[in-house]
Scaffold this motif. Structure first.
Motif, PDB file in Angstrom:
ATOM      1  N   GLU A  34       3.015   1.367 -12.236  1.00 44.50           N
ATOM      2  CA  GLU A  34       3.648   0.620 -11.739  1.00 44.50           C
ATOM      3  C   GLU A  34       3.708   0.876 -10.145  1.00 44.50           C
ATOM      4  O   GLU A  34       3.578  -0.228  -9.205  1.00 44.50           O
ATOM      5  CB  GLU A  34       5.314   0.741 -11.996  1.00 44.50           C
ATOM      6  CG  GLU A  34       6.166  -0.211 -11.437  1.00 44.50           C
ATOM      7  CD  GLU A  34       6.802   0.223 -10.023  1.00 44.50           C
ATOM      8  OE1 GLU A  34       7.177  -0.727  -9.277  1.00 44.50           O
ATOM      9  OE2 GLU A  34       6.747   1.410  -9.586  1.00 44.50           O
ATOM     10  N   PRO A  35       3.854   1.888  -9.540  1.00 44.89           N
ATOM     11  CA  PRO A  35       3.741   2.301  -7.938  1.00 44.89           C
ATOM     12  C   PRO A  35       2.523   1.619  -7.389  1.00 44.89           C
ATOM     13  O   PRO A  35       2.407   0.991  -6.338  1.00 44.89           O
ATOM     14  CB  PRO A  35       3.882   3.707  -8.058  1.00 44.89           C
ATOM     15  CG  PRO A  35       4.542   4.183  -9.039  1.00 44.89           C
ATOM     16  CD  PRO A  35       3.951   3.227 -10.315  1.00 44.89           C
ATOM     17  N   GLU A  36       1.382   1.796  -8.113  1.00 47.95           N
ATOM     18  CA  GLU A  36       0.073   1.317  -7.572  1.00 47.95           C
ATOM     19  C   GLU A  36      -0.013  -0.132  -7.677  1.00 47.95           C
ATOM     20  O   GLU A  36      -0.403  -0.840  -6.729  1.00 47.95           O
ATOM     21  CB  GLU A  36      -1.150   2.095  -8.326  1.00 47.95           C
ATOM     22  CG  GLU A  36      -2.579   1.591  -7.929  1.00 47.95           C
ATOM     23  CD  GLU A  36      -2.843   1.885  -6.207  1.00 47.95           C
ATOM     24  OE1 GLU A  36      -3.576   1.263  -5.691  1.00 47.95           O
ATOM     25  OE2 GLU A  36      -2.130   2.856  -6.143  1.00 47.95           O
ATOM     26  N   LEU A  37       0.516  -0.821  -8.798  1.00 46.27           N
ATOM     27  CA  LEU A  37       0.487  -2.127  -8.853  1.00 46.27           C
ATOM     28  C   LEU A  37       1.392  -2.825  -7.891  1.00 46.27           C
ATOM     29  O   LEU A  37       1.053  -3.886  -7.219  1.00 46.27           O
ATOM     30  CB  LEU A  37       0.918  -2.630 -10.366  1.00 46.27           C
ATOM     31  CG  LEU A  37       0.047  -2.376 -11.511  1.00 46.27           C
ATOM     32  CD1 LEU A  37       0.511  -2.549 -12.884  1.00 46.27           C
ATOM     33  CD2 LEU A  37      -1.364  -2.892 -11.289  1.00 46.27           C
ATOM     34  N   ARG A  38       2.523  -2.133  -7.765  1.00 47.99           N
ATOM     35  CA  ARG A  38       3.503  -2.886  -6.463  1.00 47.99           C
ATOM     36  C   ARG A  38       2.796  -2.885  -4.909  1.00 47.99           C
ATOM     37  O   ARG A  38       2.897  -3.784  -4.411  1.00 47.99           O
ATOM     38  CB  ARG A  38       4.943  -2.069  -6.689  1.00 47.99           C
ATOM     39  CG  ARG A  38       5.904  -2.510  -5.740  1.00 47.99           C
ATOM     40  CD  ARG A  38       7.052  -1.777  -5.195  1.00 47.99           C
ATOM     41  NE  ARG A  38       7.848  -1.483  -6.266  1.00 47.99           N
ATOM     42  CZ  ARG A  38       9.266  -1.033  -6.221  1.00 47.99           C
ATOM     43  NH1 ARG A  38       9.800  -0.956  -4.859  1.00 47.99           N
ATOM     44  NH2 ARG A  38       9.889  -0.547  -7.435  1.00 47.99           N
ATOM     45  N   LYS A  39       2.075  -1.563  -4.952  1.00 48.77           N
ATOM     46  CA  LYS A  39       1.397  -1.311  -3.720  1.00 48.77           C
ATOM     47  C   LYS A  39       0.440  -2.453  -3.457  1.00 48.77           C
ATOM     48  O   LYS A  39       0.328  -3.105  -2.291  1.00 48.77           O
ATOM     49  CB  LYS A  39       0.866   0.031  -3.612  1.00 48.77           C
ATOM     50  CG  LYS A  39       0.319   0.198  -2.254  1.00 48.77           C
ATOM     51  CD  LYS A  39      -0.354   1.657  -2.043  1.00 48.77           C
ATOM     52  CE  LYS A  39      -1.103   1.835  -0.883  1.00 48.77           C
ATOM     53  NZ  LYS A  39      -1.498   3.240  -0.659  1.00 48.77           N
ATOM     54  N   ARG A  40      -0.403  -2.787  -4.495  1.00 51.36           N
ATOM     55  CA  ARG A  40      -1.512  -3.920  -4.366  1.00 51.36           C
ATOM     56  C   ARG A  40      -0.688  -5.180  -4.185  1.00 51.36           C
ATOM     57  O   ARG A  40      -1.315  -5.936  -3.338  1.00 51.36           O
ATOM     58  CB  ARG A  40      -2.286  -3.763  -5.648  1.00 51.36           C
ATOM     59  CG  ARG A  40      -3.359  -2.649  -5.666  1.00 51.36           C
ATOM     60  CD  ARG A  40      -4.028  -2.599  -6.967  1.00 51.36           C
ATOM     61  NE  ARG A  40      -4.885  -1.459  -6.963  1.00 51.36           N
ATOM     62  CZ  ARG A  40      -5.728  -1.350  -7.876  1.00 51.36           C
ATOM     63  NH1 ARG A  40      -6.096  -2.141  -8.673  1.00 51.36           N
ATOM     64  NH2 ARG A  40      -6.653  -0.109  -7.646  1.00 51.36           N
ATOM     65  N   ALA A  41       0.336  -5.389  -4.990  1.00 51.52           N
ATOM     66  CA  ALA A  41       0.957  -6.870  -5.050  1.00 51.52           C
ATOM     67  C   ALA A  41       1.739  -7.096  -3.412  1.00 51.52           C
ATOM     68  O   ALA A  41       1.473  -8.116  -3.029  1.00 51.52           O
ATOM     69  CB  ALA A  41       1.907  -6.901  -6.063  1.00 51.52           C
ATOM     70  N   VAL A  42       2.228  -5.969  -2.938  1.00 51.73           N
ATOM     71  CA  VAL A  42       2.822  -6.183  -1.668  1.00 51.73           C
ATOM     72  C   VAL A  42       1.827  -6.337  -0.644  1.00 51.73           C
ATOM     73  O   VAL A  42       1.956  -7.204   0.362  1.00 51.73           O
ATOM     74  CB  VAL A  42       3.761  -4.925  -1.286  1.00 51.73           C
ATOM     75  CG1 VAL A  42       4.053  -4.806   0.275  1.00 51.73           C
ATOM     76  CG2 VAL A  42       4.891  -4.702  -2.221  1.00 51.73           C
ATOM     77  N   SER A  43       0.640  -5.561  -0.486  1.00 44.66           N
ATOM     78  CA  SER A  43      -0.381  -5.829   0.351  1.00 44.66           C
ATOM     79  C   SER A  43      -1.020  -7.207   0.160  1.00 44.66           C
ATOM     80  O   SER A  43      -1.335  -7.799   1.219  1.00 44.66           O
ATOM     81  CB  SER A  43      -1.579  -4.737  -0.129  1.00 44.66           C
ATOM     82  OG  SER A  43      -2.632  -5.054   0.918  1.00 44.66           O
ATOM     83  N   PHE A  44      -1.004  -7.709  -1.120  1.00 41.41           N
ATOM     84  CA  PHE A  44      -1.713  -8.882  -0.969  1.00 41.41           C
ATOM     85  C   PHE A  44      -0.780 -10.085  -0.749  1.00 41.41           C
ATOM     86  O   PHE A  44      -1.179 -11.086  -0.131  1.00 41.41           O
ATOM     87  CB  PHE A  44      -1.858  -9.153  -2.654  1.00 41.41           C
ATOM     88  CG  PHE A  44      -2.318 -10.643  -3.085  1.00 41.41           C
ATOM     89  CD1 PHE A  44      -3.690 -11.054  -2.661  1.00 41.41           C
ATOM     90  CD2 PHE A  44      -1.519 -11.777  -3.488  1.00 41.41           C
ATOM     91  CE1 PHE A  44      -4.029 -12.377  -3.077  1.00 41.41           C
ATOM     92  CE2 PHE A  44      -1.779 -12.852  -3.852  1.00 41.41           C
ATOM     93  CZ  PHE A  44      -3.330 -13.226  -3.386  1.00 41.41           C
ATOM     94  N   LEU A  45       0.691 -10.062  -1.048  1.00 37.56           N
ATOM     95  CA  LEU A  45       1.576 -11.082  -0.779  1.00 37.56           C
ATOM     96  C   LEU A  45       1.827 -10.827   1.035  1.00 37.56           C
ATOM     97  O   LEU A  45       1.959 -11.930   1.489  1.00 37.56           O
ATOM     98  CB  LEU A  45       2.942 -10.844  -1.090  1.00 37.56           C
ATOM     99  CG  LEU A  45       2.849 -11.022  -2.807  1.00 37.56           C
ATOM    100  CD1 LEU A  45       4.392 -10.459  -3.317  1.00 37.56           C
ATOM    101  CD2 LEU A  45       2.782 -12.424  -2.915  1.00 37.56           C
ATOM    102  N   ALA A  46       1.582  -9.722   1.516  1.00 36.32           N
ATOM    103  CA  ALA A  46       1.799  -9.512   2.983  1.00 36.32           C
ATOM    104  C   ALA A  46       0.872 -10.079   3.804  1.00 36.32           C
ATOM    105  O   ALA A  46       0.825 -10.577   5.053  1.00 36.32           O
ATOM    106  CB  ALA A  46       1.950  -7.980   3.398  1.00 36.32           C
ATOM    107  N   SER A  47      -0.591 -10.353   3.185  1.00 36.33           N
ATOM    108  CA  SER A  47      -1.567 -10.811   4.143  1.00 36.33           C
ATOM    109  C   SER A  47      -1.623 -12.461   4.167  1.00 36.33           C
ATOM    110  O   SER A  47      -2.461 -12.922   4.960  1.00 36.33           O
ATOM    111  CB  SER A  47      -2.848 -10.693   3.333  1.00 36.33           C
ATOM    112  OG  SER A  47      -2.879 -11.210   1.720  1.00 36.33           O
ATOM    113  N   TYR A  48      -0.663 -13.094   3.628  1.00 35.27           N
ATOM    114  CA  TYR A  48      -0.213 -14.636   3.878  1.00 35.27           C
ATOM    115  C   TYR A  48       0.961 -14.969   4.344  1.00 35.27           C
ATOM    116  O   TYR A  48       2.148 -14.176   3.948  1.00 35.27           O
ATOM    117  CB  TYR A  48      -0.486 -15.338   2.427  1.00 35.27           C
ATOM    118  CG  TYR A  48      -1.684 -15.210   1.852  1.00 35.27           C
ATOM    119  CD1 TYR A  48      -2.880 -15.971   2.257  1.00 35.27           C
ATOM    120  CD2 TYR A  48      -2.153 -14.082   0.872  1.00 35.27           C
ATOM    121  CE1 TYR A  48      -4.107 -15.694   1.680  1.00 35.27           C
ATOM    122  CE2 TYR A  48      -3.451 -14.006   0.257  1.00 35.27           C
ATOM    123  CZ  TYR A  48      -4.241 -14.964   0.516  1.00 35.27           C
ATOM    124  OH  TYR A  48      -5.537 -14.837   0.014  1.00 35.27           O
TER     125      TYR A  48
END
Length: 378
Positions: free
Chosen positions: A75-89
């Motif tokens: 979960e921590p790694e998945l959340r980090k990737r999801a946050v990075s993906f959403l923050a790019s737009y």
């Protein structure tokens, strides 16, 4: 009406049992035609169904629990990737901030009551499912007596129409359930191959869940996509994108090509009626109401057609005149062949005549399609 409202779960169990009977009936009859006793054929078919359900549970439930445990650990790694993906737009920046500061403790606490209620509902569904299984078994064993009792309370002049309605019900229910089995199996196989190719661990669990969720048209793909994309996200954003795009493509292919071929003329429901029936069943009784919504809608339309319920302004068509003439001929033959017979024996004769007529009508319809000008284009 108050009594019927209280008996809704019982009615749903009866509907599920009748759907099982309509689905498994052809298999039992196939074995009977190969000189297997009816009781032995019923035992073989229902035992095979029970063993198949147990095998699916054994092979999928442990793998699904392992997949859930793996997702929780990642979960921590998945959340980090999801946050990075959403923050790019720019449009999803606020969602990235919300996800970054999400507190699971408060979330679980707010939904604890709903989780307990869901667990109770799940246990009720399992219990009602077992009840439907055994009720279908008893209906299959007592088929002749139950059918004879039904024909005994219906006037003899309407036995042919009743037999045709019963055959149409078997076509609708059997075609729907068998079609669902095929489409769900194809979804599970496709999802397993896709996730395995993308390097997702325990792909069989998510594939099994996707196959089960595929029973809900239009909605099942979204229930399938969320866990599949989250699981693929652990292998990278590229894998998650591939899973997302290919699932959308497969859903379009399934709705445009697979479903019309598999269901054929069993349901004959327009897309608007399909969506309205699903919304109505889901609103009234949740997922349990959405599952039988399509065969119920098809049955109501079939009954309106068979009982000749004419709409205001509707005029008789040539096909209706032909059907009425065939009804008169069939009823005369039925009365001649069943004179002095019991209701139980007469039921078998009525179904035999209706089945012969249905086979003839299907052959004529196929011949008409072959001769139609636009057949080659189709």
């Amino acid at each position: 009406m108050a009594l019927l409202t209280q008996l809704v779960p019982v009615i749903m169990v009866l509907i599920a049992a009748l759907m099982l009977v309509g689905t498994l009936g052809p298999a039992v009859e196939w074995l009977e035609r190969r000189r297997v006793g009816r009781l032995s054929a019923i035992t073989l078919v229902f035992a095979s169904l029970l063993l198949l359900a147990l095998a699916l549970a054994v092979f999928t439930v442990p793998a699904f629990l392992m997949q859930v445990t793996s997702l929780v650990e990642q979960e921590p790694e998945l959340r980090k990737r999801a946050v990075s993906f959403l923050a790019s737009y720019p449009l999803t920046t606020s969602l990235a901030g919300t996800l970054r500061h999400l507190q699971y403790g408060a979330l679980f606490k707010s939904y604890s009551t709903e989780a307990v209620a869901f667990s109770k509902s799940l246990l009720s569904i399992v219990a009602y499912g077992a009840g439907s299984f055994f009720l279908a078994l008893y209906i299959m064993i007592d088929r002749a007596r139950l059918r004879g009792a039904l024909f005994a309370v219906v006037p003899r002049a309407h036995h042919m129409k009743l037999s045709r309605i019963m055959l149409n019900l078997e076509t609708i229910v059997g075609g729907y359930v068998r079609g669902q089995v095929v489409t769900c199996a194809m979804m599970a196989i496709f999802l397993f191959i896709l996730l395995s190719a993308c390097g997702v661990q325990n792909a069989i669990a998510i594939a099994a869940f996707g196959g089960i969720a595929d029973v809900l048209p239009f909605v099942g793909i979204f229930l399938t996509m969320i866990p599949a994309v989250l699981a693929a996200l652990a292998s990278g954003s590229a894998a998650a994108t591939v899973v997302f795009v290919l699932l959308l493509c497969y859903e379009e292919f399934e709705s445009r090509v697979i479903i019309p071929i598999i269901y054929g003329r069993a349901l004959r429901l327009p897309s608007s009626i399909v969506l309205f029936a699903l919304i109505t069943g889901g609103t009234l009784y949740g997922i349990g109401g959405a599952l039988p919504a399509l065969p119920v809608a098809a049955t109501l339309l079939m009954l309106a057609e068979e009982l000749k319920l004419e709409l205001p302004g509707e005029t008789a068509q040539p096909d209706d005149v032909t059907t009425d003439r065939n009804d008169v001929i069939g009823e005369a033959e039925y009365l001649r062949r069943t004179e002095g017979m019991t209701a139980e024996a007469s039921a078998g004769v009525a179904l035999e005549i209706s089945e012969e007529r249905k086979v003839k009508e299907n052959a004529e319809a196929a011949e008409a399609d072959d001769k139609s000008p636009d057949y080659g284009a189709r």
